[in-house]
Scaffold this active site. Structure first.
Site: not given
Ligand code: PNW
Length: 580
Positions: A170-171, A417, A467, A474
């Site tokens: 994931n990401e 998501e 999501w 978080e």
């Molecule tokens: C995603 N940003 O995370 C993740 O896949 C999830 O686990 C998370 O809870 C969700 O998005 C919401 O944040 C991110 O800083 C975390 O751009 C940070 C960023 C983007 C996505």
């Protein structure tokens, strides 16, 4: 002929979560620590000083949670497996934990009993601490790629008879940049010595990303060679993909938007789908940008069966600045005329960019052509405001444009998501929080964009996972930021469906292909009554059910949208002024 208002046959929808964010029970049934366990306990690492020891308590409440999901009528659930529950120390020569396998095995069986398709993520950031301590985790190419491949093999062996949809990682952008560059996510490495005693932000993120891509490719190779012939599933990576729009129509800012995309999406998607790193990255990073050997490229290129896409927002891009992680591009939500691009979420990086005008019809596959076409077409299109660059406002809904852009990778898209954190949602009680009209508004925009992208633009989208199913941990925000469509009272662990859950359930019920719906209904051997009452009449309030009995209160009627509220208030003010 008017475009269809239905979703395609076999379209999958459900909600998404990740193990560390919801499970808690960190020292139960032989689980080993992950890199997030102790990280969040260090001073200043989480916004509210809290950690994942309990989270949404879903390891204990898993049966109730699946019943609640089933009562929502989802067709699938995207969850992640905790590597350190399955192999507590993580490595290829470390023992497998039978209790970890048993837990996820029962979990998958329960989903299937409710007719819910398990959509499993192998890695959602919770690296076993054992591997971080042993050799530096993702920084060690030789070790981590073999250990990850082994972990993936264990999962395919244990669950692949029932799991037909796999997400490898994931990401990866977050692991690389936030974990090894900015140092805000575990393992928290950074050149900033106020933040971390160790790390080199100028080299480590590029190395980590490189190793993650190779580990992903090695897992996919094992799956395709050893499991796919009998198990017949799909496997792919999932990437963050927020949209980048030029700040204005100057050539350098149009380039800046492409540069931002190269560093955010192309960094991973170009190697995996096209077989090269974006040339602009090499230009900026020089010999700090790693490369693969020809043998490695041969397994990296084509290593995803689909395009896994997490998308949340849009950034306005301006050339300049020294932030390499953004491709030397400045991001802002403030337009040249000072107005905001969208509605601000709790998360600083997230705005709801409302569904704009879908006047631009494009069937092209690269950003530069999109921008150029927009510039050319703008004068004939309806204008909004006068000061700022009009074609920007015409660049339709973010999701819609992103979805079309990603067609350049020429594979079906699975939206894994998409969601919104309502501002100050943690400061109000459950009764207030469930009236989450900002989130409802967000999903109104993105679901419309989804349907238009499929039925008007012909984009091949196969799945959509908002999501998140539950409010949860978080990451570095602790529990201050909520993304759930289900409110969780973290004191009592009671669940309260929010209006956004109601909106999405109704939206999908109304648009699901009837044959697909009948097929999935027939697969369920266990049923629970829908939580919002009769499926065909979702406006009639909550019904009691095995799942709903766990709920703290009944769901409330959908919230008034702030748009409608604002309009009404304006009308009232005008009326009063007139009377006076
Ligand atoms: C995603 N940003 O995370 C993740 O896949 C999830 O686990 C998370 O809870 C969700 O998005 C919401 O944040 C991110 O800083 C975390 O751009 C940070 C960023 C983007 C996505």
């Amino acid at each position: 002929m008017a475009p269809s208002t239905k979703l395609p046959k076999d379209f999958i929808w459900g909600f998404a979560t990740a193990s560390f964010q919801i499970e808690g029970s960190v020292d139960v049934d032989g689980r080993g620590k992950s890199i997030w366990d102790d990280f969040l306990k260090l001073p200043g690492k989480s916004l509210d000083g809290k950690n994942g020891d309990v989270a949404s308590d879903s390891y204990r409440l898993w049966k109730e949670d699946i019943a609640l999901l089933a009562s929502y009528g989802v067709r699938s659930y995207r969850f992640s497996l905790a590597w350190s529950r399955i192999i507590p120390l993580g490595g290829r020569n470390d023992p497998v934990n039978p209790k970890g396998i048993e837990f996820y095995s029962k979990f998958i069986d329960e989903l299937l009993a409710h007719g819910i398709i398990p959509f499993a993520t192998l890695y959602h950031w919770d690296l076993p601490q054992g591997l971080q301590d042993r050799y530096g985790g993702w920084l060690n190419k030789e070790e981590i790629t073999l250990d990850y491949q082994n972990y993936a093999r264990v999962c395919f062996e244990a669950f692949g008879d029932r799991v037909k949809h796999w997400l490898t990682i994931n990401e990866p952008w977050c692991c690389a940049v936030l974990g090894h560059g900015r140092g805000v996510f575990a393992p928290g490495r950074s050149s900033d010595r106020n933040r971390s005693p160790e790390g080199d932000s100028s080299t480590e993120p590029w190395i980590v990303a490189h190793n993650i891509i190779l580990a992903h490719a090695k897992a996919v190779t094992v799956y395709r060679e050893q499991f796919k012939p009998t198990q017949n599933g799909l496997i792919g990576i999932t990437l963050n993909g927020d949209w980048a729009m030029p700040y204005d129509d100057s050539p350098e800012n149009i380039d800046a938007a492409q540069h931002a995309l190269d560093f955010a999406i192309g960094w991973y998607a170009d190697p995996v789908y096209l077989g090269f790193y974006p040339p602009y990255m090499r230009e900026v990073l020089g010999d700090r940008m790693p490369d693969f050997t020809p043998e490695e490229w041969s397994i990296v290129k084509g290593s995803s069966d689909f395009y896994g896409m997490n998308t949340y927002t849009t950034n306005l891009c301006r050339a300049g600045g020294d932030d390499e992680f953004q491709g030397l591009v400045d991001y802002t939500f403030t337009r040249p005329d000072g107005s905001q691009l969208g509605h601000q979420a709790q998360s600083a990086w997230l705005q709801d960019y409302p569904d704009g005008f879908r006047a631009v019809r494009l069937s092209i596959f690269s950003l530069s052509s999109i921008v150029l076409t927009c510039v050319c077409e703008a004068p004939q299109l309806p204008m909004e405001g006068s000061n700022h660059c009009n074609y920007l406002t015409i660049l339709a809904t973010v999701t819609d444009i992103v979805l079309r852009y990603l067609q350049r990778y020429k594979l079906p898209i699975y939206v894994t998501e998409n969601g919104f954190s309502v501002k100050n949602e943690s400061d109000v009680n459950a009764d207030e929080a469930v009236k989450d009209f900002d989130r409802v508004h967000y999903f109104q925009g993105t679901t419309k964009a989804l349907l238009d992208a499929i039925n008007v633009d012909g984009v091949d989208i196969r799945a959509y996972f908002p999501w998140s199913f539950l409010d949860n941990l978080e990451w570095a925000d602790g529990y201050t930021t909520r993304f759930g469509v289900t409110y969780v009272d973290f004191e009592t662990q009671k669940r309260y469906p929010k209006d956004s859950a109601r909106f999405l359930i109704k939206w999908f019920k109304e648009r699901e292909d009837p044959e697909t719906a009948a097929k999935w209904d027939a697969k369920a051997t266990k049923t629970v009554p829908p939580v919002f009452g009769d499926r065909t009449n979702l406006a009639n309030g909550a019904a009691s059910s095995k799942a709903a009995s766990k709920l703290g209160s009944e769901a409330v009627l959908p919230a008034t949208r702030w748009g409608v509220r604002t309009t009404f208030m304006k009308f009232l003010a005008a009326l009063l002024a007139f009377i006076r």
